[in-house]
Design an enzyme around this catalytic site. Structure first.
Site, PDB file in Angstrom:
ATOM      1  NE  ARG B 296      -4.310  -1.878   1.623  1.00  0.00           N
ATOM      2  CZ  ARG B 296      -5.072  -2.175   2.312  1.00  0.00           C
ATOM      3  NH1 ARG B 296      -5.257  -1.835   3.647  1.00  0.00           N
ATOM      4  NH2 ARG B 296      -6.168  -3.017   1.878  1.00  0.00           N
ATOM      5  CE1 TYR B 440      -1.633  -0.453  -7.714  1.00  0.00           C
ATOM      6  CE2 TYR B 440      -1.376  -2.320  -9.629  1.00  0.00           C
ATOM      7  CZ  TYR B 440      -0.753  -0.989  -8.898  1.00  0.00           C
ATOM      8  OH  TYR B 440       0.321  -0.665  -9.350  1.00  0.00           O
ATOM      9  CD  GLU B 441      -1.483  -4.614  -3.684  1.00  0.00           C
ATOM     10  OE1 GLU B 441      -1.955  -5.049  -2.828  1.00  0.00           O
ATOM     11  OE2 GLU B 441      -0.680  -5.038  -4.704  1.00  0.00           O
ATOM     12  N   GLY B 442      -6.542  -2.814  -2.451  1.00  0.00           N
ATOM     13  CA  GLY B 442      -7.438  -2.354  -1.665  1.00  0.00           C
ATOM     14  C   GLY B 442      -8.022  -0.827  -2.387  1.00  0.00           C
ATOM     15  CD  GLN B 447      -5.858   1.720   1.068  1.00  0.00           C
ATOM     16  OE1 GLN B 447      -5.140   1.561   2.241  1.00  0.00           O
ATOM     17  NE2 GLN B 447      -5.838   0.442   0.450  1.00  0.00           N
TER      18      GLN B 447
END
Lengths: 596, 596
Positions: B296, B440-442, B447
């Site tokens: 992240r 991506y990555e959440g 977040q």
């Protein structure tokens, strides 16, 4: 595969219940599209958009246009057939005057229909869209002969039109343009030069292409004062007015661009092509602005169109995609997870898009009605007021609705998560297509300057004062109305910010012109918020009236919620715009150029 | 052709003058990259990024990755050679502990370098980027044998790594995942299932690919409690630890996506592939979060990276493109028009990007330093405070800097006008590439929920209170300082809004959890503005100190202006976020699902 359903009920609500469409029935053309016919017309348009135009949208993106060695261009599979249906259905000529073979219906109706068509397939609809602008310029500035020669065929759609302004070194600053025109002595001219970014410049959908080309007549003054507008047909016309000999204008290449792949964006080469002056010598810029203003409203509409279809697809995905559980308690216990529409942050995206789309639609239709009044009313005061409105709202509609249309395409894509990034789902295309609308027909920064630098002060600020008065009176009227005050309170706050910003500009822009440029974009968006907020207040009032009459339905109840969302979540941005712009140009301009 | 120049001087200013890099010299690894060596390290990294990595960026976009019939994947021309230079130069192992063959330098230095590399070529740098996350997970959760088996080769870069989380029906909600693991009885497992969106899933750049795969061991509990993490190498290792027999994991297809074409985003099929448990049984989510947190921050950095290179290209174009005349008087009389950088609205775009980039860089480097403290300090209180900071800032850096990075790529493209829409100029690629970082990555909505739902309340709000205290004290300290107060005034106002928003959440989110979800994204951005504003205040203070010492140079003078711009034009947005979020969830959630 994307989905699309034309929002006919919402269009009808806005026209009939909010804007009082019936009140305009005395204007020419309106009786042919009376309130009770509207439904049928829009329903037919919806069918065409949904069933014929929309299924080609992703095809167009994937296939793009192909230029062949001989300079001819093939559009994506199915485009020509769909276009034929469109023009044979008379959609092209909806608002063209009957004397040129059109149907003479209100521009308002054309606008409502154009939203659906552009949602369904923006790239395809640019072919007829640019033709509309070219028709407007010929009707306004052409000789009788030119009008009779070109307009009926263009209205029928068998010929299409283009706008040729930009050159490699000159876009916004048209004064720099180099394309030249040399008189042939017989009234015609030889046009030579290169134009770029010419949408629909070459294609296989029409029998002739009527290029409107800005060029400089030999010996003309420098700068924008020496520019003239020319008609340059792809095929010169024979004695019977039919396409004959090929003119020496050709497509040199097709641009490889981010989106709108279905539209051929051409480099056009003019090599002593035969052209005919349209309007006055050196009066090209004025004539061009007829096209341009029409085109700017059309581009604003594209912003709304993409925002709407992107929203619809995000909604469908949010109802279908199962992921996580509602934080306020399981909503779909029979399934392994809830549909993501239960999550507030997904709702936030959907409500944002919805709140802008519905107000944007109202603002565009309101302005389209004003355009009809401006062009068709017998009352001079009405015409003038309508033209004031039109001039004021054009940059706002173009700038704000395209910025937001793009932002909402991005939002809709976000709802899809990783799947939104994959081309197959079509969300990327909406983002890529919507992006151009912020740029062409005057980049949005130019719209902001048009608003601040021209429209604001025009006629002593008459247009803007009249708008402030109307909105202020509306707020005042419902200030103590228990049902309306939750809406007018936010609107009034926004209006106060807008008036304070206007005052700031009056006090600070004259002495230091960079203050105007530095404020422009913030001012544009601040104005847009108030205009859209006013649309919300009026929609809510209309919905409340319906409900009070006992004629309310779901659409009216939903307006109350969505309007409240707009006031709660979006209207407060006016303060940030006011604070930003009233800081002036100092910190924006202080760095020396070599600091960058 | 795009340009790129690594902003080494700015990195050094932030590290040395703002963050007091020297003060950390007692931490392990810092003495090997002392302040006087930093310059040389960053200079070398800059050369590689500018001369080797960046020239391949547009190539990668155009060529993309090709999957062959046998499932193998070819990366764009030149990618492998550039990657070889990168890893042979030791850039891969910069911050990997020496015991695994790394150089053990500060993570801060790795971060500074990673910014340049990602600016130069985001798609290419994802190959080593994902490897870093995989290394971190193995070091944190692997057995000694696993660490010795995999990490040195990955640190050297001859093997790369991936993260396999997402499945077609499950992204954010990992509890739904179906990939299964069946024990072989010898400690290994048979892994079967399909994973999608696997970046760098298959390629020709490394000798082996170490997939870290989330799967469910037969009989494990449902939901996230039954997920384990597995190491699944592309080639199983022979007795000597070298790649031997092919494992039954293969790339089924490459996704056709909006951007990052140079990175192979794969559908990965696991067909009884041999895998080894990494960390505890059913402890997969925890182990995965080690990768995820590292990733992240890396993705937040990508947002900055694209924002920076897009800015640089917009600046170059704005200085070169001649169009119109400055409204405050002609600036380049020798030319037919002024460069567009003279126009305030162009400046607005440039200053916006610059003000965010410089503060974003400071925020990331500050957080990277905290990461070093958290992992390397001998003082427990320091470690804890640093970890608090890291946890709090991770969603903010990921969410805010990627939203802004994309926004700025769009802004930079806008500066190019129509030329920005043409692929050749490379601005469209920046937009298309930057878009994925928001997803991506959440996805950024996640977040925001991580911040509001987890980080805020963690340890009784210790992290957030500590941040408020630090910023509040800074504002207080310089409240009556004539030079600093123009900056701390805006910051303090922002901090007040943030504290009011925090209080609102405390009072309203418990009783009605949807209020938290409805507030999340506004809160995230409000927090981001205050964090970035604090970075500006500190940068300005450092610059003023330098100037006061007589050691000031242009970079310091420019900080004063850009910092003022941030306070004038950007900081006021905090009020809109506060107003929006404190309207609560009612209008956001009131519509019934079938109203959409």
């Amino acid at each position: 595969m994307t989905i699309y359903k034309a929002p006919v009920a919402d269009t009808l609500f806005v026209l009939n219940d909010v804007l009082g469409y019936e009140r305009y029935s005395n204007l020419p053309g309106f009786s042919d599209a009376s309130a009770d016919l509207l439904d049928a017309i829009l329903g037919e348009a919806a069918k065409l958009a949904e069933n014929v135009i929309h299924p080609l949208n992703q095809v167009g993106d994937r296939e793009g246009c192909i230029r062949h060695e001989d300079g001819s261009v093939t559009t994506p599979k199915g485009f020509k057939e769909a276009y034929d249906q469109y023009r044979e259905g008379g959609w092209m000529s909806l608002a063209i005057p009957a004397e040129f073979g059109g149907q003479g219906l209100p521009y308002t109706v054309h606008t409502a229909v154009a939203e659906y068509m552009s949602s369904a397939n923006m790239a395809l609809m640019m072919y007829p869209g640019l033709t509309q602008g070219a028709i407007a310029a010929i009707i306004e500035h052409g000789s009788d002969e030119q009008k009779q020669t070109y307009v009926p065929k263009m209205a029928e759609g068998v010929w299409t039109g283009t706008m040729n302004l930009t050159e490699p070194h000159c876009g916004t600053d048209l004064g720099l343009l180099r394309t030249k025109a040399v008189p042939n002595g017989d009234g015609s001219y030889k046009i030579s030069g290169q134009k770029i970014f010419i949408s629909a410049g070459e294609h296989d959908m029409s029998e002739n292409i009527i290029h409107l080309v800005l060029a400089r007549i030999e010996g003309a003054p420098e700068g924008t004062k020496g520019i003239s507008l020319f008609i340059v047909p792809k095929f010169k016309l024979d004695a019977n007015g039919n396409p004959g000999e090929r003119n020496s204008v050709s497509c040199g290449s097709i641009e490889e661009k981010m989106g709108i792949h279905g539209n051929a964006t051409c480099v056009m080469n003019y090599d002593e092509a035969e052209g005919y002056l349209l309007g006055a010598e050196n009066g090209g810029l004025k004539a061009m602005f007829v096209m341009m203003n029409e085109a700017r409203l059309g581009v604003g509409l594209q912003g709304l169109s993409i925002g709407e279809i992107a929203y619809q697809n995000a909604v469908a995905y949010a109802k279908e995609r199962l992921q996580g559980r509602s934080i306020s308690g399981v909503k779909a216990p029979e399934q392994k997870a809830d549909p993501i529409i239960v999550h507030p942050d997904i709702r936030r995206n959907l409500m944002n898009m919805r709140a802008f789309n519905e107000a944007g639609r109202a603002l565009i239709l309101w302005t389209a009605l004003k355009s009809d009044v401006a062009h068709r009313s017998g009352d001079e005061a009405d015409r003038q007021a309508a033209e004031d409105h039109l001039g004021l709202m054009t940059p706002i509609i173009k700038g704000v609705l395209t910025d937001k249309g793009f932002e909402h395409a991005v939002m809709a894509q976000q709802v899809f998560g990783g799947h939104g990034y994959i081309e197959e789902h079509g969300m990327s295309q909406f983002v890529r297509d919507a992006r151009i609308a912020m740029i062409y027909e005057g980049a949005n920064g130019i719209q902001a300057l048009d608003l601040v630098g021209r429209k604001l002060a025009m006629n002593g600020g008459r247009a803007v004062q009249s708008f402030f008065k109307e909105v202020g009176e509306f707020c005042e009227q419902y200030r103590s109305d228990e049902k309306m005050s939750p809406y007018t309170k936010g609107l009034k706050k926004g209006l106060n910010d807008l008036q304070a910003a206007t005052m700031w500009l009056m006090q600070n822009a004259m002495q230091k012109p960079d203050n105007a440029g530095a404020a422009a974009t913030d001012y544009l968006h601040l104005f847009g918020l108030v205009a859209l907020g006013y649309m919300w207040a009026r929609m809510v009032k209309a919905a409340q009236d319906k409900i009070a009459e006992g004629a309310g339905s779901a659409i009216h109840e939903h307006k109350l919620v969505t309007g409240k969302y707009f006031m709660d979540r979006i209207m407060p941005e006016t303060a940030a715009h006011l604070a930003g712009l009233s800081s002036g140009c100092d910190s924006m301009m202080a760095l020396p150029e070599d600091a960058f």
